[in-house]
Scaffold this active site. Sequence first.
Site, PDB file in Angstrom:
ATOM      1  N   HIS A 161    -105.064 -31.567  25.945  1.00  0.00           N
ATOM      2  CA  HIS A 161    -106.027 -29.834  25.771  1.00  0.00           C
ATOM      3  C   HIS A 161    -108.066 -31.055  26.152  1.00  0.00           C
ATOM      4  O   HIS A 161    -107.925 -29.638  27.038  1.00  0.00           O
ATOM      5  CB  HIS A 161    -106.291 -30.203  24.294  1.00  0.00           C
ATOM      6  CG  HIS A 161    -104.768 -29.780  23.436  1.00  0.00           C
ATOM      7  ND1 HIS A 161    -104.616 -30.183  22.474  1.00  0.00           N
ATOM      8  CD2 HIS A 161    -103.725 -28.766  23.912  1.00  0.00           C
ATOM      9  CE1 HIS A 161    -103.394 -30.258  22.479  1.00  0.00           C
ATOM     10  NE2 HIS A 161    -102.969 -29.006  23.105  1.00  0.00           N
TER      11      HIS A 161
ATOM     12  N   LYS B 245     -94.056 -23.133  13.608  1.00  0.00           N
ATOM     13  CA  LYS B 245     -94.897 -24.960  13.787  1.00  0.00           C
ATOM     14  C   LYS B 245     -95.831 -24.945  12.183  1.00  0.00           C
ATOM     15  O   LYS B 245     -96.254 -24.542  11.576  1.00  0.00           O
ATOM     16  CB  LYS B 245     -96.004 -25.447  14.523  1.00  0.00           C
ATOM     17  CG  LYS B 245     -94.924 -25.383  16.670  1.00  0.00           C
ATOM     18  CD  LYS B 245     -96.600 -25.885  17.495  1.00  0.00           C
ATOM     19  CE  LYS B 245     -95.717 -25.644  18.938  1.00  0.00           C
ATOM     20  NZ  LYS B 245     -96.325 -26.203  19.869  1.00  0.00           N
TER      21      LYS B 245
ATOM     22  N   ARG C  88     -97.649 -29.365  31.752  1.00  0.00           N
ATOM     23  CA  ARG C  88     -96.999 -30.238  31.870  1.00  0.00           C
ATOM     24  C   ARG C  88     -96.284 -30.701  32.435  1.00  0.00           C
ATOM     25  O   ARG C  88     -95.776 -31.275  33.146  1.00  0.00           O
ATOM     26  CB  ARG C  88     -97.360 -31.135  31.058  1.00  0.00           C
ATOM     27  CG  ARG C  88     -98.180 -30.967  30.064  1.00  0.00           C
ATOM     28  CD  ARG C  88     -98.321 -32.065  28.422  1.00  0.00           C
ATOM     29  NE  ARG C  88     -97.597 -30.622  27.747  1.00  0.00           N
ATOM     30  CZ  ARG C  88     -97.146 -31.235  26.320  1.00  0.00           C
ATOM     31  NH1 ARG C  88     -97.651 -31.635  25.463  1.00  0.00           N
ATOM     32  NH2 ARG C  88     -96.638 -29.648  26.371  1.00  0.00           N
TER      33      ARG C  88
ATOM     34  N   SER D 129     -99.598 -32.770  21.297  1.00  0.00           N
ATOM     35  CA  SER D 129    -100.155 -33.267  19.884  1.00  0.00           C
ATOM     36  C   SER D 129     -98.680 -33.495  18.917  1.00  0.00           C
ATOM     37  O   SER D 129     -99.220 -34.300  17.690  1.00  0.00           O
ATOM     38  CB  SER D 129    -100.846 -31.562  18.869  1.00  0.00           C
ATOM     39  OG  SER D 129    -101.768 -31.130  19.778  1.00  0.00           O
TER      40      SER D 129
HETATM   41  O1  PNS Z   1    -100.172 -24.789  20.924  1.00  0.00           O
HETATM   42  P1  PNS Z   1     -98.912 -23.561  21.001  1.00  0.00           P
HETATM   43  O2  PNS Z   1     -98.397 -23.854  19.614  1.00  0.00           O
HETATM   44  O3  PNS Z   1     -98.242 -23.819  22.000  1.00  0.00           O
HETATM   45  O4  PNS Z   1     -99.708 -21.928  21.132  1.00  0.00           O
HETATM   46  C1  PNS Z   1     -99.159 -20.944  20.784  1.00  0.00           C
HETATM   47  C2  PNS Z   1    -100.264 -20.256  20.672  1.00  0.00           C
HETATM   48  C3  PNS Z   1    -101.220 -20.116  19.245  1.00  0.00           C
HETATM   49  C4  PNS Z   1    -100.415 -19.463  22.100  1.00  0.00           C
HETATM   50  C5  PNS Z   1     -99.420 -18.630  20.630  1.00  0.00           C
HETATM   51  O5  PNS Z   1     -98.241 -18.914  19.669  1.00  0.00           O
HETATM   52  C6  PNS Z   1     -99.539 -17.302  20.760  1.00  0.00           C
HETATM   53  O6  PNS Z   1    -100.051 -16.901  21.347  1.00  0.00           O
HETATM   54  N1  PNS Z   1    -100.054 -16.894  19.124  1.00  0.00           N
HETATM   55  C7  PNS Z   1    -100.205 -15.952  19.295  1.00  0.00           C
HETATM   56  C8  PNS Z   1     -99.556 -14.280  18.685  1.00  0.00           C
HETATM   57  C9  PNS Z   1     -99.337 -13.012  19.326  1.00  0.00           C
HETATM   58  O7  PNS Z   1    -100.407 -12.676  20.261  1.00  0.00           O
HETATM   59  N2  PNS Z   1     -97.761 -13.114  20.082  1.00  0.00           N
HETATM   60  C10 PNS Z   1     -97.869 -12.306  20.419  1.00  0.00           C
HETATM   61  C11 PNS Z   1     -97.957 -12.316  21.859  1.00  0.00           C
HETATM   62  S1  PNS Z   1     -97.508 -14.129  23.253  1.00  0.00           S
END
Ligand code: PNS
Length: 163
Positions: free
Chosen positions: A18, A42, A95, A132
């Site tokens: 990150h 998660k 990645r 993570s």
């Molecule tokens: O680190 P992660 O868990 O892969 O991150 C995922 C994250 C938090 C970026 C994703 O779940 C997200 O964008 N959540 C926000 C909710 C949202 O806006 N959803 C609709 C469009 S994707």
Amino acid sequence: MQRIAVVPGSFDPVTLGHLDVIARAAGLYDELHVVVVHNPDKTALLPIAQRVSLIERAVADAGIEGRIIVASWSMGLLVDYCTDVGASVLVKGVRSQVDVAYETPMAIVNRHLAGVETVFLLPDPGNAHVSSSLVRQVAALGGDVTPFVPPAVADYLQAAMTL
Ligand code: PNS
């Protein structure tokens, strides 16, 4: 015109992978928001406020330059945060093809929702194996996480796991 971007994620906890993406993105944009988002898919280890604090410390300790704001968002769509702060771009590190497959639908939905584009950055291949979820597992089983996370996170996990 200011170029403002958002790096979103669970950051549970923030890893060297990150941090690499944050540093690269900070060099590309005038202002970077690193946003901790609750991901309901998660099971979280760290409270969100702790994740924010660890990112702040990791960014400072690594000496990453640029205007970097660390925040959290749990009020709804991520694109609403982007609109609130004037960001037109989301930045994600990919990645592998697995990451591309995971990120692509979200990128297209975010573009449909608010015209927010997603820029994919290739991290240092040396961090390609770091996630993570693996860090959480290694820490829970008493392993050494120092090769995978910033020192502040390693210290925090070591203290938390020995409680
Ligand atoms: O680190 P992660 O868990 O892969 O991150 C995922 C994250 C938090 C970026 C994703 O779940 C997200 O964008 N959540 C926000 C909710 C949202 O806006 N959803 C609709 C469009 S994707």
